[in-house]
Design an enzyme around this catalytic site. Structure first.
Site, short mmCIF file in Angstrom:
data_model
loop_
_atom_site.label_atom_id
_atom_site.label_comp_id
_atom_site.label_asym_id
_atom_site.label_seq_id
_atom_site.Cartn_x
_atom_site.Cartn_y
_atom_site.Cartn_z
N ALA A 95 0.83 -1.21 0.00
CA ALA A 95 0.00 0.00 0.00
C ALA A 95 0.86 1.26 0.00
O ALA A 95 0.36 2.35 -0.17
CB ALA A 95 -0.92 0.00 1.21
N LYS A 96 2.16 1.11 0.21
CA LYS A 96 3.12 2.22 0.14
C LYS A 96 2.63 3.45 0.90
O LYS A 96 2.67 4.56 0.38
CB LYS A 96 3.46 2.53 -1.32
CG LYS A 96 4.13 1.33 -2.02
CD LYS A 96 4.62 1.67 -3.41
CE LYS A 96 5.38 0.53 -4.05
NZ LYS A 96 4.56 -0.66 -4.39
#
Lengths: 297, 297
Positions: A95-96
């Site tokens: 999901a950074k």
């Protein structure tokens, strides 16, 4: 829960370093599962998980392809994470995320917390706002046996724009790898010497992966770029080191090549689709296992 | 839809540059609204939007504090974005997304697309993976009258770790500001000369904001750090320039000072809570309006 580093490396010792990427691209979604929707991608992902369980160590769902479907997509993502963990797979959510202070804590609680709404084993994190912004992710992980995977040297051409700039003779990704090594000390395992502060180091740059390994000797690597993105198995494990007669040191992600292989895309029954997925997963798993055998190099 | 830059700057000319941050911190959530939950934060945010509509240009919801509640929280976020836009407020979603190629396109479609599940006017984006990773966000914005706000020089101490490193005599945030300026040309407005490729430039660093303005003369700024984070109004508008007798060039976010003012936290009725929120919003709005009047400096 036991430390993430121990749980991950034990699974890798059982199954090899393949991580199956769950990236439900709308444009690649097989007709067999109907028009893409939050429900349809959940069913498709369940099928992938069924074939991956007992064959590989972990999966990596890509949040973007669930967020496209809004809150229903997030419900599908929660379902996928829970189903995979119930099936014995570790889940690294890609999901950074990244933000300051209490906001970073919000993201950490959402995915790595004791009562996480979407419980994962590890979360990919973007460090651009600085080292202090990693602390809430590290602390939450340490308290709950989870880990994080910090962007270090990604596998895309744009990595040159910031990550590869040189400062005082070192590229930024090496400076940061040293800092991540220090910042992740509290995520070290108990039964292994690896740290659950993973570094993301693209398979398309094996020399850089070796330099990162030197700068951060005990950090597990999350290696994207193997398979459809162009790197072979030996490039992908370039940052691994010998442990008990095998190359060890992280996991290698494959997405398109194992979840959208040609034979699965044209399958007309769930049985033939499942069989194609199983074949593709085992092919990639064995390819990576071979590259980690010391006698093979 | 008309270009985001035109829509935002017209609203700023009507109401001033205040952007109301919607950050439902669980630890700050007022007792009046019950225990925090996805439903409770939606009700609370509706109350904020009711007081902000007709008084300010825009709101900035913080995705992390909705994601804590999982898919139910994302449904609350969708509700908040739709309610605010229906009330005439522009919505800048603070989610700091960033990834490569088709994954970035997934995030862009989710929040900036024509059929976005969670429709916003602009989205904050993290550029650490490189300029190519901005293209899907820029293209989707250009096609749909939306904008993005790219992290350039954030307001936290950790900005020193990467953003402020010097390469060839320039800090990275200045190098990147020049690149963002070029990359965002297709987001320029039709009735104004501003670009909807916003740059995030913290209020706590006014000198840096002036340098960013010089490097990126037509990019609107999104300025965090005003109010509770410590910067005053004149610092916050340091990167603005004179246009028609006023300082102009972006929006200034306030979150805690306008959504959790002391009087609202201890309010025992919805009426007194609403009145405290309205007062706090108007106080910050007028403080910023005063700082943008050229005769005041």
């Amino acid at each position: 829960m036991r430390p993430f580093a121990d749980r991950l490396i034990e699974a890798v010792r059982d199954y090899g370093p393949l991580c199956v990427g769950i990236d439900p691209h709308p444009s690649l979604f097989p007709q067999l599962f109907g028009k893409p929707s939050a429900g349809a991608i959940a069913v498709w992902a369940d099928g992938i998980i069924e074939q991956a369980a007992g064959e590989v160590a972990c999966i990596k769902p890509q949040a973007a392809f669930f967020e496209i479907w809004g809150s229903a997509g997030m419900a599908a993502l929660e379902h996928v994470c829970k189903t995979a963990r119930d099936a014995g797979l570790l889940v690294i959510l890609d999901a950074k995320r990244g933000d300051i202070g209490s906001t970073a804590k919000g993201y950490a609680d959402a995915y790595l917390g004791e009562n996480a709404a979407c419980p994962c084993d590890a979360l990919t994190v973007n460090p651009y706002m600085g080292l202090e912004t990693l602390t809430p992710f590290v602390d939450t992980s340490a308290a709950n046996g989870r880990g994080i995977a910090v962007l270090t040297r990604t596998s895309n051409p744009g990595a040159a724009d910031i990550q590869e700039l040189e400062v005082d003779g070192d590229p930024i990704y090496i400076r940061m790898a040293r800092e991540f090594h220090a910042a992740g000390a509290c995520l070290k395992g108990q039964t292994t010497s690896w740290s659950g502060m993973m570094l993301v180091a693209g398979a398309t740059a094996p020399q850089e992966a070796r330099e990162i390994r030197h700068a951060a000797p005990d950090n597990l690597l999350l290696v994207p770029g193997y398979g459809a993105q162009g790197a072979g198995a030996e490039q992908a494990v370039a940052g691994f080191v010998p442990v008990n007669g095998m190359l060890e040191g992280g996991v290698v992600n494959a997405s398109r090549s194992v979840t959208f292989p040609q034979a699965a895309q044209t399958a007309t029954t769930v049985e033939s689709w499942s069989s194609s997925i199983h074949d593709a997963i085992c092919l990639a798993r064995d390819d990576l296992l071979k590259a980690t055998r010391l006698s093979s190099i």
